[in-house]
Design an enzyme around this catalytic site. Structure first.
Site, PDB file in Angstrom:
ATOM      1  N   GLU A  28      -9.905  27.453 -90.613  1.00  0.00           N
ATOM      2  CA  GLU A  28      -8.835  27.796 -91.529  1.00  0.00           C
ATOM      3  C   GLU A  28      -8.471  29.269 -91.427  1.00  0.00           C
ATOM      4  O   GLU A  28      -9.322  30.120 -91.158  1.00  0.00           O
ATOM      5  CB  GLU A  28      -9.245  27.451 -92.971  1.00  0.00           C
ATOM      6  CG  GLU A  28      -9.347  25.953 -93.188  1.00  0.00           C
ATOM      7  CD  GLU A  28      -9.771  25.575 -94.595  1.00  0.00           C
ATOM      8  OE1 GLU A  28      -9.293  24.544 -95.083  1.00  0.00           O
ATOM      9  OE2 GLU A  28     -10.584  26.296 -95.195  1.00  0.00           O
ATOM     10  N   LEU A  49     -22.626  42.859 -98.717  1.00  0.00           N
ATOM     11  CA  LEU A  49     -23.871  43.415 -99.236  1.00  0.00           C
ATOM     12  C   LEU A  49     -24.500  42.490-100.280  1.00  0.00           C
ATOM     13  O   LEU A  49     -25.587  41.970-100.094  1.00  0.00           O
ATOM     14  CB  LEU A  49     -23.617  44.796 -99.825  1.00  0.00           C
ATOM     15  CG  LEU A  49     -24.847  45.676-100.012  1.00  0.00           C
ATOM     16  CD1 LEU A  49     -25.457  46.044 -98.674  1.00  0.00           C
ATOM     17  CD2 LEU A  49     -24.500  46.936-100.796  1.00  0.00           C
ATOM     18  N   CYS A  77     -21.433  30.943-100.258  1.00  0.00           N
ATOM     19  CA  CYS A  77     -20.314  30.697 -99.352  1.00  0.00           C
ATOM     20  C   CYS A  77     -20.258  29.222 -98.966  1.00  0.00           C
ATOM     21  O   CYS A  77     -21.217  28.682 -98.406  1.00  0.00           O
ATOM     22  CB  CYS A  77     -20.455  31.565 -98.105  1.00  0.00           C
ATOM     23  SG  CYS A  77     -19.130  31.317 -96.911  1.00  0.00           S
ATOM     24  N   CYS A 131      -6.165  36.475 -92.887  1.00  0.00           N
ATOM     25  CA  CYS A 131      -7.615  36.286 -92.809  1.00  0.00           C
ATOM     26  C   CYS A 131      -7.885  35.256 -91.712  1.00  0.00           C
ATOM     27  O   CYS A 131      -7.397  34.134 -91.784  1.00  0.00           O
ATOM     28  CB  CYS A 131      -8.148  35.809 -94.152  1.00  0.00           C
ATOM     29  SG  CYS A 131      -9.931  35.542 -94.206  1.00  0.00           S
ATOM     30  N   CYS A 182     -11.778  33.796-101.482  1.00  0.00           N
ATOM     31  CA  CYS A 182     -12.962  34.230-100.755  1.00  0.00           C
ATOM     32  C   CYS A 182     -14.129  33.264-100.982  1.00  0.00           C
ATOM     33  O   CYS A 182     -14.454  32.916-102.112  1.00  0.00           O
ATOM     34  CB  CYS A 182     -13.354  35.631-101.208  1.00  0.00           C
ATOM     35  SG  CYS A 182     -14.697  36.344-100.256  1.00  0.00           S
ATOM     36  N   CYS A 193     -25.196  32.017 -96.237  1.00  0.00           N
ATOM     37  CA  CYS A 193     -25.216  32.721 -97.527  1.00  0.00           C
ATOM     38  C   CYS A 193     -25.057  31.711 -98.665  1.00  0.00           C
ATOM     39  O   CYS A 193     -24.237  30.793 -98.583  1.00  0.00           O
ATOM     40  CB  CYS A 193     -24.097  33.753 -97.586  1.00  0.00           C
ATOM     41  SG  CYS A 193     -24.243  35.050 -96.328  1.00  0.00           S
ATOM     42  N   CYS A 203     -20.516  28.265 -89.918  1.00  0.00           N
ATOM     43  CA  CYS A 203     -21.240  29.537 -89.914  1.00  0.00           C
ATOM     44  C   CYS A 203     -22.728  29.260 -89.982  1.00  0.00           C
ATOM     45  O   CYS A 203     -23.176  28.375 -90.721  1.00  0.00           O
ATOM     46  CB  CYS A 203     -20.804  30.402 -91.100  1.00  0.00           C
ATOM     47  SG  CYS A 203     -21.567  32.045 -91.111  1.00  0.00           S
TER      48      CYS A 203
END
Length: 374
Positions: free
Chosen positions: A92, A221, A119, A105, A345, A116, A112
């Site tokens: 996407e 972070l 996410c 973006c 996000c 995380c 991935c």
């Protein structure tokens, strides 16, 4: 006969390709301009190329975007495209319009591997790296389709952020030529300050990027100490905070900006307390534990069931920002965009696999469900 997609090349790569055809570098420059500045894919339309070269290209090359599975437009003007990259995989891209800029973006991987906790892409798992052509094809398609839709003669996309699906620095060999095409004055002519690579902290590749193709750097972070970050960003177990921030300081020697952007996803009761903000200050301020010139971007968490996490209340986010700001650290609170189409996000890839299967069925019928241009 197998042909080569010319979107796979930066200008140097395209010059080498043309040299193999017996052509000089200036022909590659002309071709590069046609492809990226004008969005041309038909060699016959490239009128200042020698006819002999056009005939050669027809036999060995093509310019082809990724198939579009779907397009969704948010109430705030954000546009999200789902692209089919084959073998049941999809990625996407999201365009975010603002008064003074247009930001795209872009994804670098199908899925991935970092994993995380906050996410949704990471919860999908990892399929494969994208090629250079698949990375740049997202920009090529978005820029030129938006120009047609908006009836614009000039560039629509002014900023590119490598913050879509995937960890860009784990696909380094494909990433760098794509960045070079974005930056090239014969391509998209984007400023190094307006192209951002976001990483969860792949320390050796941060160093390589600083030497090979320094652009703006954003680091995910999300925690002020190693035990908490180990839990939220598993890559921290390999590259802990001290190593990561030292790499950030080395990167600043080459970077087009004089600061690193730290992205910090605000998670209710997990990393959003005043003591967490104070710990961040002790970590990054000059004379602190490591110290690095930086700004913070506080990101509202976009919940999804598998995470087990909740969004921090707005008053707590603002209080957190005030603690950082009072310490002299530039801090912004990101406005959520496109969450009604799962384009905010951390939301990318929400139901990518289901939609990819649907795309495969429709491909057999030679139809693609894309909204008509306005």
């Amino acid at each position: 006969m197998t042909t080569t997609n010319l979107l796979e090349f930066d200008l140097d790569g395209l010059a080498a390709f043309c040299e193999r055809l017996g052509e000089k570098r200036f022909r590659a420059t002309q071709l590069f301009r046609w492809i990226h500045q004008r969005g041309a894919s038909d060699f016959d339309a490239m009128s200042d190329l020698a006819k002999s070269l056009r005939e050669k290209l027809k036999g060995c090359a093509h310019v082809r975007a990724l198939p579009v599975v779907s397009e969704h437009v948010s109430s705030d003007g954000t546009v999200k495209w789902l692209f089919d990259v084959g073998d049941g995989n999809a990625v996407e891209s999201v365009f975010i319009p603002e008064d003074d800029r247009g930001t795209l973006c872009i994804s670098s991987q199908a899925g991935c591997a970092v994993g995380c906790r906050f996410c949704s892409t990471g919860h999908q798992g990892f399929s494969r790296n994208l090629t250079t052509g698949e990375i740049i094809a997202q920009l090529w398609f978005a820029e030129h389709s938006l120009r047609k839709r908006l009836r614009a003669d000039e560039r629509v996309i002014s900023n590119v952020v490598m913050m879509g699906m995937g960890e860009p620095l784990q696909n380094y060999s494909a990433l760098v030529p794509a960045l070079k095409a974005m930056l090239d004055d014969h391509g998209y002519g984007l400023s190094r300050r307006r192209v951002t690579v976001s990483t969860s902290g792949v320390v050796p590749m941060i160093d390589r990027l600083g030497n090979d193709c320094p652009v703006a750097l954003a680091v995910s972070l999300h925690a002020p100490n190693d035990p908490l970050r180990d839990n939220l960003v598993p890559l921290n177990r390999k590259y802990p905070l001290a190593e990561l921030l030292e790499a950030c300081n080395r990167y600043l020697e080459h970077a087009p900006r004089d600061f690193i952007t730290f992205e910090y996803c605000m998670l209710d009761g997990v990393n959003d307390q005043p003591e967490h903000a104070e710990e961040l200050i002790r970590l990054v301020k000059p004379g602190g534990r490591v110290g690095v010139r930086c700004k913070f971007n506080l990101i509202p968490f976009n919940p999804f069931p598998a995470s087990g996490l909740l969004r921090s209340p707005q008053n707590r986010v603002l209080a957190f920002a005030k603690v950082l700001g009072d310490a002299g650290i530039v801090t912004t609170v990101r406005k959520t965009r496109g969450d009604d189409i799962d384009a905010a996000c951390g939301q990318l890839a929400g139901d990518v696999k289901d939609r990819t299967r649907a795309a495969e069925r429709m491909a057999k019928q030679r139809t693609i469900p894309i909204k008509p241009e306005a």
